[in-house]
Write a protein that holds these residues in place. Structure first.
Motif, PDB file in Angstrom:
ATOM      1  N   LEU A 132       0.286  -6.690   4.981  1.00 41.70           N
ATOM      2  CA  LEU A 132       0.317  -5.396   4.220  1.00 41.70           C
ATOM      3  C   LEU A 132       1.701  -4.825   4.474  1.00 41.70           C
ATOM      4  O   LEU A 132       2.073  -4.923   5.561  1.00 41.70           O
ATOM      5  CB  LEU A 132      -0.843  -4.568   4.841  1.00 41.70           C
ATOM      6  CG  LEU A 132      -2.149  -4.803   4.763  1.00 41.70           C
ATOM      7  CD1 LEU A 132      -3.017  -3.903   5.590  1.00 41.70           C
ATOM      8  CD2 LEU A 132      -2.693  -5.000   3.249  1.00 41.70           C
ATOM      9  N   ALA A 137      -3.106   1.756   6.150  1.00 43.14           N
ATOM     10  CA  ALA A 137      -2.956   0.520   6.147  1.00 43.14           C
ATOM     11  C   ALA A 137      -3.510  -0.091   7.450  1.00 43.14           C
ATOM     12  O   ALA A 137      -4.204  -1.223   7.305  1.00 43.14           O
ATOM     13  CB  ALA A 137      -1.282   0.062   6.296  1.00 43.14           C
ATOM     14  N   ARG A 138      -3.516   0.611   8.377  1.00 45.13           N
ATOM     15  CA  ARG A 138      -4.109   0.191   9.738  1.00 45.13           C
ATOM     16  C   ARG A 138      -5.686   0.163   9.403  1.00 45.13           C
ATOM     17  O   ARG A 138      -6.140  -0.940   9.980  1.00 45.13           O
ATOM     18  CB  ARG A 138      -3.619   0.851  10.822  1.00 45.13           C
ATOM     19  CG  ARG A 138      -2.520   0.967  11.205  1.00 45.13           C
ATOM     20  CD  ARG A 138      -2.324   1.587  12.795  1.00 45.13           C
ATOM     21  NE  ARG A 138      -2.290   3.038  12.576  1.00 45.13           N
ATOM     22  CZ  ARG A 138      -1.284   3.914  12.491  1.00 45.13           C
ATOM     23  NH1 ARG A 138      -0.383   3.152  12.172  1.00 45.13           N
ATOM     24  NH2 ARG A 138      -1.596   5.082  12.589  1.00 45.13           N
ATOM     25  N   VAL A 186       0.152   6.974   4.658  1.00 42.55           N
ATOM     26  CA  VAL A 186       0.029   5.562   4.089  1.00 42.55           C
ATOM     27  C   VAL A 186       0.111   4.499   5.325  1.00 42.55           C
ATOM     28  O   VAL A 186      -0.737   3.481   5.319  1.00 42.55           O
ATOM     29  CB  VAL A 186       1.197   5.363   3.189  1.00 42.55           C
ATOM     30  CG1 VAL A 186       1.389   3.795   2.935  1.00 42.55           C
ATOM     31  CG2 VAL A 186       1.051   6.062   2.039  1.00 42.55           C
ATOM     32  N   THR A 187       0.718   4.842   6.365  1.00 45.37           N
ATOM     33  CA  THR A 187       0.633   4.044   7.451  1.00 45.37           C
ATOM     34  C   THR A 187      -0.700   3.909   8.170  1.00 45.37           C
ATOM     35  O   THR A 187      -1.078   2.783   8.690  1.00 45.37           O
ATOM     36  CB  THR A 187       1.970   4.402   8.553  1.00 45.37           C
ATOM     37  OG1 THR A 187       1.691   5.852   8.910  1.00 45.37           O
ATOM     38  CG2 THR A 187       3.410   4.130   7.762  1.00 45.37           C
ATOM     39  N   ALA A 224       3.201  -1.262   4.223  1.00 44.97           N
ATOM     40  CA  ALA A 224       2.970   0.248   3.723  1.00 44.97           C
ATOM     41  C   ALA A 224       4.325   0.811   3.726  1.00 44.97           C
ATOM     42  O   ALA A 224       5.197   0.758   4.348  1.00 44.97           O
ATOM     43  CB  ALA A 224       2.207   0.799   5.083  1.00 44.97           C
ATOM     44  N   ASN A 261       5.999  -1.867   7.983  1.00 47.90           N
ATOM     45  CA  ASN A 261       6.109  -0.136   7.516  1.00 47.90           C
ATOM     46  C   ASN A 261       7.379   0.070   7.190  1.00 47.90           C
ATOM     47  O   ASN A 261       8.250  -0.019   7.782  1.00 47.90           O
ATOM     48  CB  ASN A 261       5.698   0.600   8.602  1.00 47.90           C
ATOM     49  CG  ASN A 261       4.208   0.579   8.916  1.00 47.90           C
ATOM     50  OD1 ASN A 261       3.297   0.224   8.190  1.00 47.90           O
ATOM     51  ND2 ASN A 261       3.878   1.063  10.357  1.00 47.90           N
ATOM     52  N   ILE A 318       1.338  -6.079   9.598  1.00 48.69           N
ATOM     53  CA  ILE A 318       1.437  -5.151   8.743  1.00 48.69           C
ATOM     54  C   ILE A 318       3.220  -4.522   8.997  1.00 48.69           C
ATOM     55  O   ILE A 318       3.838  -4.750  10.051  1.00 48.69           O
ATOM     56  CB  ILE A 318       0.849  -3.651   9.364  1.00 48.69           C
ATOM     57  CG1 ILE A 318      -0.603  -4.023   9.254  1.00 48.69           C
ATOM     58  CG2 ILE A 318       1.241  -2.494   8.524  1.00 48.69           C
ATOM     59  CD1 ILE A 318      -1.414  -2.755   9.820  1.00 48.69           C
ATOM     60  N   VAL A 374       0.759  -1.198   0.208  1.00 48.12           N
ATOM     61  CA  VAL A 374      -0.012  -0.001   0.097  1.00 48.12           C
ATOM     62  C   VAL A 374       0.810   1.207  -0.104  1.00 48.12           C
ATOM     63  O   VAL A 374       1.565   1.429   0.666  1.00 48.12           O
ATOM     64  CB  VAL A 374      -0.962  -0.072   1.034  1.00 48.12           C
ATOM     65  CG1 VAL A 374      -2.074   1.265   1.169  1.00 48.12           C
ATOM     66  CG2 VAL A 374      -1.706  -1.372   1.246  1.00 48.12           C
ATOM     67  N   CYS A 375       0.715   2.278  -0.920  1.00 39.67           N
ATOM     68  CA  CYS A 375       1.652   3.322  -1.309  1.00 39.67           C
ATOM     69  C   CYS A 375       0.956   4.309  -1.575  1.00 39.67           C
ATOM     70  O   CYS A 375      -0.277   4.093  -2.236  1.00 39.67           O
ATOM     71  CB  CYS A 375       2.810   3.074  -1.615  1.00 39.67           C
ATOM     72  SG  CYS A 375       2.793   2.352  -3.559  1.00 39.67           S
TER      73      CYS A 375
END
Length: 407
Positions: free
Chosen positions: A95, A107-108, A103-104, A97, A146, A144, A41-42
Motif C-alpha cells: 500500500l 492505510a493501516r 490517509v495514513t 498512502a 507513506n 506500507i 490510497v489517497c
C-alpha cells in the motif's frame, strides 16, 4: 535538570527520504519488498488537483496495480472498507498512502482488513466495563509506504482509528506490523498542501511540545530531547508557514511530528494513557485531547487541530489544580505574568494564536443530549483514557466544554 534514568525505549526499522526528488527512492523500496501489485490510497483532492499520483505511477516501473482515491477526512469506515475490497480484488501486495493523517491511518486499517479474518468490529479495540482492551492481530500485513503531503504524527504509528458513521462510533486498532517500511518527505509532495493545513500542523506540533515540556520531571533524556527539538521547530516555523513555495518548513514540521512519535517509543507518555500505568502526563493535555476528539468524532466544530487550540485555555482553568507542576512549567515556558490559572491560560492562548486566530466554539449551540454524547465520546478515547483515570471527571469536562461554547 533531573532525568528519569529507569525507562524502556524501542527502536523500529524505518527509512526516511527527505528533500527534492525524495520520491525517486520509491521504486527501490517497492523492489526491496518484492511488491509488484501495490495500491495507492489517497483522497480525491490529491488525485484530481495535483500531479502527485501520476508522478508516482510513472516512476513505479509497473509495480502499481491501481489507485483508490476516495478517502476523506476522518477516514470513514465505508471508505476504508471500499479501499480494502478494491485492494483485495487487485491482489495488492503493498500500500502506498499519499496524504496526511486520515490517509495514513486508513492505510493501516486497510492492511489489517486484508490480513485478518472477521468483521472490523471484532478486530477493533474492545471496551469491557468502561476500559479498553486491545485485540491481538497476529496475521502478516502487506508493507506500507507513506508519502506525506503535510506533517502528521500518524506517519509512523501502530494504532489507527476510523469513524463508523452508521453505528455512530469510533473504531480503534493497534498492530505494530502496520508501521510503514518507509516515509517520504518529498519537496513537491509537501508543496501540494495549502498554507492553512501547514499552519494547522505547526500549531499542533507546538501544542504537543509545549504540553510535553510541562510537568516532565519524570521524563528520560531521550524524551526531553525530542520534546525540546519539536518545540523549537514549531516555534521557528510560525513566521514561515504562509509561504506556499517554502518546502523546507514543511519538511521540518514532518521531522517534528516524527519526534513526537519517537517520544512515545523512547518511553514517553504524552497522554499518560498506558493502561494500569502511573499518570505520567498532566491532566491539561489529556482533557484537551479528549474533548477535541469528542467534538471531532461527533462531527462538531472545525477540524481537530483548531478545536485543540481553542479549548486548551479552558482545560487549564478546569484541570490546572490537578497538575500544579505543569501549570508552573507552562507559565515559565510561555512567559505568564504569574502562576495563577487564569494568567497561565492567557499566556498559552496568546502563544497558540501564532498559528491562527483563537476560535471559540460559540456557534455550536449544543443541546444537553449533544453535550452528553460529546463527553461520552471523549471518555472513549483509547490512547488518552485507557486507564480510566478521567472517568470520574466528567463534571470538569462539562465545565470546560460549556466555557468554550457559551456566548
Amino acid at each position: 535538570m533531573h532525568y528519569k534514568h529507569t525507562f524502556r525505549a524501542a527502536s523500529h526499522a524505518l527509512r526516511i527520504y527527505s528533500g527534492q526528488g525524495a520520491l525517486a527512492n520509491l521504486p527501490s523500496e517497492l523492489a526491496r519488498s518484492q511488491a509488484r501489485r501495490a495500491v495507492i490510497v489517497c483522497g480525491r483532492t490529491i488525485r484530481e488537483r495535483s500531479s502527485l499520483v501520476n508522478d508516482v505511477l510513472a516512476m513505479a516501473d509497473g509495480r502499481v496495480a491501481g489507485v483508490f482515491a476516495e478517502i476523506s477526512a476522518g477516514a470513514p469506515r465505508s471508505e476504508v472498507e471500499a479501499a480494502a475490497a478494491y485492494a483485495q480484488r487487485l491482489e495488492a501486495d503493498a500500500l502506498i498512502a499519499i496524504g496526511a493523517g486520515s490517509v495514513t491511518k486508513a492505510a493501516r486499517v486497510v492492511a489489517i482488513r486484508l490480513g485478518e479474518a472477521g468483521a472490523l468490529e471484532d478486530l477493533a479495540t474492545q471496551y469491557v466495563d468502561g476500559r479498553a482492551v486491545g485485540t491481538k492481530l497476529r496475521a502478516p500485513k502487506v508493507p506500507i509506504y507513506n508519502v506525506l503531503t503535510a506533517a502528521t504524527s500518524s506517519q509512523n504509528r501502530s494504532g489507527a482509528s476510523i469513524r463508523d458513521v452508521d453505528a455512530d462510533r469510533q473504531l480503534e486498532f493497534f498492530d505494530p506490523k502496520t508501521r510503514p517500511q518507509a516515509v517520504f518527505w518529498d519537496a513537491q509532495a509537501l508543496l501540494t498542501a495549502p498554507p492553512s493545513l501547514v499552519r494547522s500542523s505547526a500549531g499542533m506540533e507546538y501544542w504537543w511540545a509545549s504540553m510535553g515540556l510541562a510537568g516532565s520531571s519524570d521524563a528520560n533524556p531521550l524524551v526531553l530531547a525530542s520534546r525540546r527539538q519539536c518545540w523549537e521547530i514549531a516555534r521557528n516555523a510560525a513566521s514561515r508557514i504562509d509561504d506556499p513555495t517554502d518546502w523546507t518548513v514543511r519538511a521540518e514540521l514532518c521531522a517534528a511530528a516524527m519526534l513526537r512519535t519517537r517520544d512515545e517509543d523512547d518511553g514517553g507518555a504524552p497522554l499518560g494513557a498506558a493502561a494500569g500505568s502511573v499518570i505520567r502526563m498532566h491532566a491539561i493535555s489529556r482533557a484537551t485531547y479528549m474533548l477535541a476528539q469528542g467534538l471531532f468524532n461527533r462531527g462538531l466544530g472545525p477540524n481537530q487541530s483548531e478545536v485543540t487550540l481553542a479549548v486548551t485555555g479552558a482545560a487549564i482553568r478546569a484541570f490546572g489544580d490537578l497538575c500544579p507542576e505543569a501549570v508552573s512549567d507552562l507559565g515559565r515556558l510561555l512567559g505568564a505574568k504569574d502562576e495563577s490559572l487564569d494568567h497561565v491560560a492567557d499566556a498559552v492562548e496568546v502563544a497558540l494564536s501564532m498559528y491562527g486566530p483563537s476560535r471559540r466554539l460559540t456557534g455550536l449551540q449544543l443541546t444537553q443530549r449533544a453535550t452528553d454524547a460529546v463527553l461520552q465520546e471523549a471518555l472513549r478515547t483509547f490512547n488518552c483514557n485507557a486507564d480510566g483515570w478521567m472517568n470520574d471527571k466528567t463534571e470538569r469536562l462539562a465545565r470546560m466544554l460549556n466555557s468554550v461554547t457559551s456566548n
